[in-house]
Motif scaffolding. Sequence first.
Motif, PDB file in Angstrom:
ATOM      1  N   UNK A 113       0.830  -1.211   0.000  1.00 12.32           N
ATOM      2  CA  UNK A 113       0.000   0.000   0.000  1.00 12.32           C
ATOM      3  C   UNK A 113       0.863   1.258   0.000  1.00 12.32           C
ATOM      4  N   UNK A 114       0.568   2.168  -0.917  1.00  9.90           N
ATOM      5  CA  UNK A 114       1.242   3.462  -0.926  1.00  9.90           C
ATOM      6  C   UNK A 114       0.846   4.289   0.288  1.00  9.90           C
ATOM      7  N   UNK A 115      -0.427   4.216   0.691  1.00 12.11           N
ATOM      8  CA  UNK A 115      -0.924   5.055   1.793  1.00 12.11           C
ATOM      9  C   UNK A 115      -0.571   4.412   3.131  1.00 12.11           C
ATOM     10  N   UNK A 125     -11.813   8.816   9.061  1.00 14.31           N
ATOM     11  CA  UNK A 125     -11.608   9.025   7.629  1.00 14.31           C
ATOM     12  C   UNK A 125     -12.455   8.118   6.747  1.00 14.31           C
ATOM     13  N   UNK A 126     -12.757   6.935   7.235  1.00 14.93           N
ATOM     14  CA  UNK A 126     -13.503   5.975   6.419  1.00 14.93           C
ATOM     15  C   UNK A 126     -15.010   6.154   6.558  1.00 14.93           C
ATOM     16  N   UNK A 127     -15.468   6.461   7.758  1.00 13.83           N
ATOM     17  CA  UNK A 127     -16.908   6.460   8.042  1.00 13.83           C
ATOM     18  C   UNK A 127     -17.465   7.882   8.037  1.00 13.83           C
ATOM     19  N   UNK A 128     -18.636   8.050   7.444  1.00 14.52           N
ATOM     20  CA  UNK A 128     -19.343   9.326   7.488  1.00 14.52           C
ATOM     21  C   UNK A 128     -20.567   9.195   8.398  1.00 14.52           C
ATOM     22  N   UNK A 178     -10.024   5.031  -1.874  1.00 16.36           N
ATOM     23  CA  UNK A 178     -11.122   5.492  -2.740  1.00 16.36           C
ATOM     24  C   UNK A 178     -12.301   5.973  -1.900  1.00 16.36           C
ATOM     25  N   UNK A 179     -12.586   5.260  -0.818  1.00 14.99           N
ATOM     26  CA  UNK A 179     -13.700   5.648   0.048  1.00 14.99           C
ATOM     27  C   UNK A 179     -13.392   6.952   0.781  1.00 14.99           C
ATOM     28  N   UNK A 180     -12.206   7.064   1.371  1.00 17.15           N
ATOM     29  CA  UNK A 180     -11.957   8.232   2.224  1.00 17.15           C
ATOM     30  C   UNK A 180     -11.632   9.492   1.432  1.00 17.15           C
ATOM     31  N   UNK A 181     -11.191   9.358   0.194  1.00 20.42           N
ATOM     32  CA  UNK A 181     -10.893  10.553  -0.595  1.00 20.42           C
ATOM     33  C   UNK A 181     -12.053  10.950  -1.514  1.00 20.42           C
ATOM     34  N   UNK A 182     -13.191  10.275  -1.362  1.00 19.66           N
ATOM     35  CA  UNK A 182     -14.409  10.640  -2.108  1.00 19.66           C
ATOM     36  C   UNK A 182     -15.582  10.828  -1.145  1.00 19.66           C
ATOM     37  N   UNK A 183     -15.292  11.413  -0.004  1.00 21.20           N
ATOM     38  CA  UNK A 183     -16.312  11.657   1.012  1.00 21.20           C
ATOM     39  C   UNK A 183     -17.213  12.816   0.609  1.00 21.20           C
ATOM     40  N   UNK A 184     -18.413  12.813   1.173  1.00 24.20           N
ATOM     41  CA  UNK A 184     -19.335  13.949   1.006  1.00 24.20           C
ATOM     42  C   UNK A 184     -19.098  14.993   2.091  1.00 24.20           C
ATOM     43  N   UNK A 185     -18.544  14.554   3.224  1.00 26.29           N
ATOM     44  CA  UNK A 185     -18.293  15.452   4.353  1.00 26.29           C
ATOM     45  C   UNK A 185     -16.825  15.365   4.757  1.00 26.29           C
ATOM     46  N   UNK A 205      -6.371  13.638   4.119  1.00 23.17           N
ATOM     47  CA  UNK A 205      -6.081  14.525   2.993  1.00 23.17           C
ATOM     48  C   UNK A 205      -4.785  15.292   3.260  1.00 23.17           C
ATOM     49  N   UNK A 206      -4.614  15.750   4.497  1.00 25.66           N
ATOM     50  CA  UNK A 206      -3.412  16.483   4.873  1.00 25.66           C
ATOM     51  C   UNK A 206      -2.266  15.539   5.232  1.00 25.66           C
ATOM     52  N   UNK A 207      -2.568  14.481   5.959  1.00 20.45           N
ATOM     53  CA  UNK A 207      -1.508  13.563   6.386  1.00 20.45           C
ATOM     54  C   UNK A 207      -0.861  12.847   5.204  1.00 20.45           C
ATOM     55  N   UNK A 208      -1.641  12.559   4.172  1.00 20.06           N
ATOM     56  CA  UNK A 208      -1.067  11.896   3.001  1.00 20.06           C
ATOM     57  C   UNK A 208      -0.013  12.773   2.334  1.00 20.06           C
ATOM     58  N   UNK A 209      -0.221  14.089   2.370  1.00 20.27           N
ATOM     59  CA  UNK A 209       0.778  15.003   1.819  1.00 20.27           C
ATOM     60  C   UNK A 209       1.992  15.086   2.739  1.00 20.27           C
ATOM     61  N   UNK A 210       1.759  15.186   4.042  1.00 18.64           N
ATOM     62  CA  UNK A 210       2.855  15.287   5.010  1.00 18.64           C
ATOM     63  C   UNK A 210       3.805  14.101   4.897  1.00 18.64           C
ATOM     64  N   UNK A 211       3.247  12.938   4.545  1.00 15.48           N
ATOM     65  CA  UNK A 211       4.066  11.728   4.425  1.00 15.48           C
ATOM     66  C   UNK A 211       4.499  11.453   2.981  1.00 15.48           C
TER      67      UNK A 211
END
Length: 423
Positions: A102-104, A122-125, A258-265, A275-281
């Motif tokens: 996994x890249x993430x 991150x996964x659950x809305x 795919x689930x956590x980066x296509x959230x409605x909220x 979204x921020x942590x993926x960039x930090x790493x």
Amino acid sequence: MMPRSVLSRCARLTQQVPLESARSTKHGVQRGMSSVTIPPPACMLRPLEAPFRYLFGPGPSNVPPRVLAAGGRPIIGHMHSEMFGIMNDIKKGIQYAFQTSNNMTLAMSGSGHTAMECAVFNIVEPGESVLVAINGIWGERVAEIAERMGAKVHTLVKTPGEHFTNAEIERALAKHKPVLFFLTHGESSAGLVHPMDGIGDICHKYNCMLLVDSVASLGAAPLLMDQQNIDILYTGSQKALNAPPGTAPVSFSERACHKMFNRKTKPVSYLLDMTHLSNYWGNDGKPERIYHHTGPVSGFFALRESLAILAETGLENSWRHHTEVAEYFWKGLEDLGLKLFIKDKDLRLPSVTTIAIPEGYNWKELLAYIMKHHQIEFTGGLGPSVGMVLRIGLMGYNCNKANAAMALAALEDALKQCRKSKA
């Protein structure tokens, strides 16, 4: 070596400091100082003292000198290129430990609870269905976290020490149709390692993601993230990984991303927003890393070194070693007449052994005696297992037969010296 001119300049500046301080006091800073009414606490005017203890509980465990030395190295900036290189090393070390491509993959700035919340947030809305398997304290925690952020929480519940069959899990998935199913691989409150084969496949059959807690088991018991189709896996630094508490490796599959980066909220936590942590790493493919938070630099140094030790040892060797020491310890416990809480040997967690509280003894007195006379930490149960078990952890740096023998001798002594009730 510093040039002589620089040393001379430093000396002159040092001599000026008391004079400047006196001038400031004379010309008015003293008036501001007069508002200080709370004196320096006496405890802070003494050197730090911390005793040495044998940490044979469920964690944290003692840390090897190599990892302690890594954590004591000089600080560098959390946004320095060298720090990013160390973070890249950590990512690769986690991928090996988790057996994932996994890249993430990253390490959270916090304990295992931080990774636990990160996964759920991150996964659950809000309003989505979540299924949680509870056979100890960690399922209880995840259920509460999911409920707090507005999920519809459903539970599968068994008493501590019991496990869930694949058929039971599938029936619950079919009934509740959750977006996420949580299961603890190493339930340290009961000393149980849960079978994992087939569960990821069942979850995917019902379009559900599998979240697994391996805080107490990673490095001590076999776990294969990609092969077992685990979507989100996390652990903690302070157990079989040999590092101090405070960092928490976690990895997300492509399905989870795919689930956590296509959230409605937006996730309810800014700090834990992937979204921020993926960039930090450096996991989002962007050329530049942007400041999000100040990571625990010393903690990352220590984690990097602990992952290096695991890589040098080899995962399979680490699993084998923990099993061999655990089996030696289990036999010693049975020779003392003690009963192991998990009857099925294949379901016992190699890193944390649970013993049924010996009949007639006050378990708190036993633990207090062992701490006082042997400087060894054992613990009682946690959450639903309180009053049911004693917990003894031999993991990572502490996992060897000499420590197992030391633990057995302390237990034998306590059983002889502590009062046994007549009832």
